[in-house]
Design a protein around this motif. Structure first.
Motif, PDB file in Angstrom:
ATOM      1  N   THR A   1     -31.871 -21.775 -21.712  1.00  0.00           N
ATOM      2  CA  THR A   1     -32.741 -22.506 -22.625  1.00  0.00           C
ATOM      3  C   THR A   1     -32.591 -22.038 -24.068  1.00  0.00           C
ATOM      4  N   TRP A   2     -32.454 -20.763 -24.285  1.00  0.00           N
ATOM      5  CA  TRP A   2     -32.423 -20.188 -25.628  1.00  0.00           C
ATOM      6  C   TRP A   2     -31.011 -19.772 -26.033  1.00  0.00           C
ATOM      7  N   PHE A   3     -30.023 -20.505 -25.551  1.00  0.00           N
ATOM      8  CA  PHE A   3     -28.635 -20.185 -25.879  1.00  0.00           C
ATOM      9  C   PHE A   3     -27.990 -21.407 -26.510  1.00  0.00           C
ATOM     10  N   ASP A   4     -27.353 -21.216 -27.660  1.00  0.00           N
ATOM     11  CA  ASP A   4     -26.658 -22.295 -28.351  1.00  0.00           C
ATOM     12  C   ASP A   4     -25.177 -22.191 -28.001  1.00  0.00           C
ATOM     13  N   TYR A   5     -24.685 -23.148 -27.265  1.00  0.00           N
ATOM     14  CA  TYR A   5     -23.295 -23.091 -26.789  1.00  0.00           C
ATOM     15  C   TYR A   5     -22.300 -23.343 -27.918  1.00  0.00           C
ATOM     16  N   GLU A   6     -22.718 -24.034 -28.963  1.00  0.00           N
ATOM     17  CA  GLU A   6     -21.846 -24.267 -30.113  1.00  0.00           C
ATOM     18  C   GLU A   6     -21.595 -22.962 -30.872  1.00  0.00           C
ATOM     19  N   HIS A   7     -22.646 -22.177 -31.068  1.00  0.00           N
ATOM     20  CA  HIS A   7     -22.530 -20.906 -31.793  1.00  0.00           C
ATOM     21  C   HIS A   7     -22.252 -19.723 -30.864  1.00  0.00           C
ATOM     22  N   LYS A   8     -22.361 -19.962 -29.562  1.00  0.00           N
ATOM     23  CA  LYS A   8     -22.166 -18.920 -28.547  1.00  0.00           C
ATOM     24  C   LYS A   8     -23.076 -17.728 -28.815  1.00  0.00           C
ATOM     25  N   GLN A   9     -24.342 -18.028 -29.043  1.00  0.00           N
ATOM     26  CA  GLN A   9     -25.309 -17.006 -29.398  1.00  0.00           C
ATOM     27  C   GLN A   9     -26.714 -17.448 -28.999  1.00  0.00           C
ATOM     28  N   HIS A  10     -27.559 -16.484 -28.617  1.00  0.00           N
ATOM     29  CA  HIS A  10     -28.967 -16.773 -28.352  1.00  0.00           C
ATOM     30  C   HIS A  10     -29.681 -17.020 -29.681  1.00  0.00           C
ATOM     31  N   PHE A  11     -30.769 -17.759 -29.620  1.00  0.00           N
ATOM     32  CA  PHE A  11     -31.543 -18.042 -30.820  1.00  0.00           C
ATOM     33  C   PHE A  11     -33.028 -17.962 -30.499  1.00  0.00           C
ATOM     34  N   ILE A  12     -33.827 -17.966 -31.558  1.00  0.00           N
ATOM     35  CA  ILE A  12     -35.279 -17.993 -31.431  1.00  0.00           C
ATOM     36  C   ILE A  12     -35.828 -19.049 -32.383  1.00  0.00           C
ATOM     37  N   PHE A  13     -37.087 -19.372 -32.218  1.00  0.00           N
ATOM     38  CA  PHE A  13     -37.814 -20.167 -33.197  1.00  0.00           C
ATOM     39  C   PHE A  13     -38.853 -19.237 -33.816  1.00  0.00           C
ATOM     40  N   TYR A  14     -38.864 -19.169 -35.147  1.00  0.00           N
ATOM     41  CA  TYR A  14     -39.829 -18.322 -35.849  1.00  0.00           C
ATOM     42  C   TYR A  14     -40.238 -19.082 -37.109  1.00  0.00           C
ATOM     43  N   SER A  15     -41.270 -19.883 -36.987  1.00  0.00           N
ATOM     44  CA  SER A  15     -41.675 -20.793 -38.062  1.00  0.00           C
ATOM     45  C   SER A  15     -42.329 -20.046 -39.221  1.00  0.00           C
ATOM     46  N   VAL A  16     -42.443 -20.767 -40.315  1.00  0.00           N
ATOM     47  CA  VAL A  16     -43.134 -20.232 -41.490  1.00  0.00           C
ATOM     48  C   VAL A  16     -44.576 -19.902 -41.121  1.00  0.00           C
ATOM     49  N   VAL A  17     -45.204 -20.748 -40.327  1.00  0.00           N
ATOM     50  CA  VAL A  17     -46.594 -20.515 -39.907  1.00  0.00           C
ATOM     51  C   VAL A  17     -46.696 -19.226 -39.088  1.00  0.00           C
ATOM     52  N   GLN A  18     -45.718 -18.981 -38.192  1.00  0.00           N
ATOM     53  CA  GLN A  18     -45.733 -17.745 -37.403  1.00  0.00           C
ATOM     54  C   GLN A  18     -45.587 -16.520 -38.301  1.00  0.00           C
ATOM     55  N   VAL A  19     -44.714 -16.599 -39.306  1.00  0.00           N
ATOM     56  CA  VAL A  19     -44.558 -15.484 -40.245  1.00  0.00           C
ATOM     57  C   VAL A  19     -45.864 -15.269 -41.004  1.00  0.00           C
TER      58      VAL A  19
ATOM     59  N   PHE B   1     -30.761 -17.534 -35.624  1.00  0.00           N
ATOM     60  CA  PHE B   1     -29.845 -16.643 -34.935  1.00  0.00           C
ATOM     61  C   PHE B   1     -30.036 -15.255 -35.545  1.00  0.00           C
ATOM     62  N   VAL B   2     -30.476 -14.320 -34.736  1.00  0.00           N
ATOM     63  CA  VAL B   2     -30.755 -12.961 -35.202  1.00  0.00           C
ATOM     64  C   VAL B   2     -29.454 -12.173 -35.116  1.00  0.00           C
ATOM     65  N   ASN B   3     -29.004 -11.642 -36.243  1.00  0.00           N
ATOM     66  CA  ASN B   3     -27.740 -10.914 -36.293  1.00  0.00           C
ATOM     67  C   ASN B   3     -27.933  -9.422 -36.100  1.00  0.00           C
ATOM     68  N   GLU B   4     -26.938  -8.807 -35.548  1.00  0.00           N
ATOM     69  CA  GLU B   4     -26.933  -7.379 -35.258  1.00  0.00           C
ATOM     70  C   GLU B   4     -26.730  -6.581 -36.549  1.00  0.00           C
ATOM     71  N   ILE B   5     -27.371  -5.440 -36.613  1.00  0.00           N
ATOM     72  CA  ILE B   5     -27.172  -4.531 -37.740  1.00  0.00           C
ATOM     73  C   ILE B   5     -26.130  -3.504 -37.338  1.00  0.00           C
ATOM     74  N   ILE B   6     -25.066  -3.440 -38.106  1.00  0.00           N
ATOM     75  CA  ILE B   6     -24.065  -2.389 -37.907  1.00  0.00           C
ATOM     76  C   ILE B   6     -23.914  -1.702 -39.258  1.00  0.00           C
ATOM     77  N   PRO B   7     -24.222  -0.420 -39.335  1.00  0.00           N
ATOM     78  CA  PRO B   7     -24.265   0.275 -40.611  1.00  0.00           C
ATOM     79  C   PRO B   7     -22.965   0.223 -41.414  1.00  0.00           C
ATOM     80  N   SER B   8     -21.815   0.110 -40.771  1.00  0.00           N
ATOM     81  CA  SER B   8     -20.549   0.129 -41.489  1.00  0.00           C
ATOM     82  C   SER B   8     -20.187  -1.221 -42.087  1.00  0.00           C
ATOM     83  N   GLN B   9     -20.986  -2.248 -41.842  1.00  0.00           N
ATOM     84  CA  GLN B   9     -20.697  -3.583 -42.345  1.00  0.00           C
ATOM     85  C   GLN B   9     -21.613  -3.918 -43.518  1.00  0.00           C
TER      86      GLN B   9
END
Length: 151
Positions: A54-72, A110-118
């Motif tokens: 359900t929470w996987f975008d096959y085009e981007h090959k990545q999981h995603f979330i919904f985080y609306s302005v109201v939720q923030v 799409f929440v991206n990973e933090i890698i300190p060397s990048q």
């Protein structure tokens, strides 16, 4: 002893890489907190919906979330403009990638990973497997050699 203190509490992890990393020096503390919330939400989405995709975008090959302005706004107890600015800040630093789905549909995040060397503007897929190498980052006087130590 007060029995009300024995209630189980839930916590959200704040990645240690934010501390002392020059790439994230200008990132606001509010954005760091919202990023931590989004990582937590992403992990829950992966666990709860691993089987049906359900929470996987096959085009981007990545999981995603919904985080609306109201939720923030609710999570940070702030106004609409500040919530919009936090979302833009997370995208600017490469921590989020927002994809609009069109009118009257929520924006996929799409929440991206933090890698300190990048550098932060080079978003990485969250599914990237960590490599063993010296990261060039020290936390509490200890040089990190494994990405798992970052979180």
């Amino acid at each position: 002893m007060d029995k009300s203190l024995s209630v189980t509490q839930s916590f959200v992890k704040l990645p240690k890489v934010f501390k002392g990393n020059k790439h994230y020096k200008g990132l606001s503390s509010d954005a760091k907190i919202v990023y931590s919330y989004s990582l937590d939400t992403l992990q829950l989405s992966k666990l709860n919906h691993a089987s049906d995709g359900t929470w996987f975008d096959y085009e981007h090959k990545q999981h995603f979330i919904f985080y609306s302005v109201v939720q923030v706004m609710e999570d940070m107890e702030c106004g609409k403009q500040k919530a919009i600015n936090i979302r833009k800040e997370l995208e600017k630093y490469g921590l989020w990638e927002m994809k609009s789905q069109g009118a009257n549909k929520p924006t996929k995040i799409f929440v991206n990973e933090i890698i300190p060397s990048q550098a932060p503007k080079k978003p990485l897929r969250y599914t990237v497997k960590p490599r063993k190498e010296v990261l060039g980052v020290t936390v509490d006087g200890k040089e990190l050699t494994d990405y798992a130590e970052v979180f």
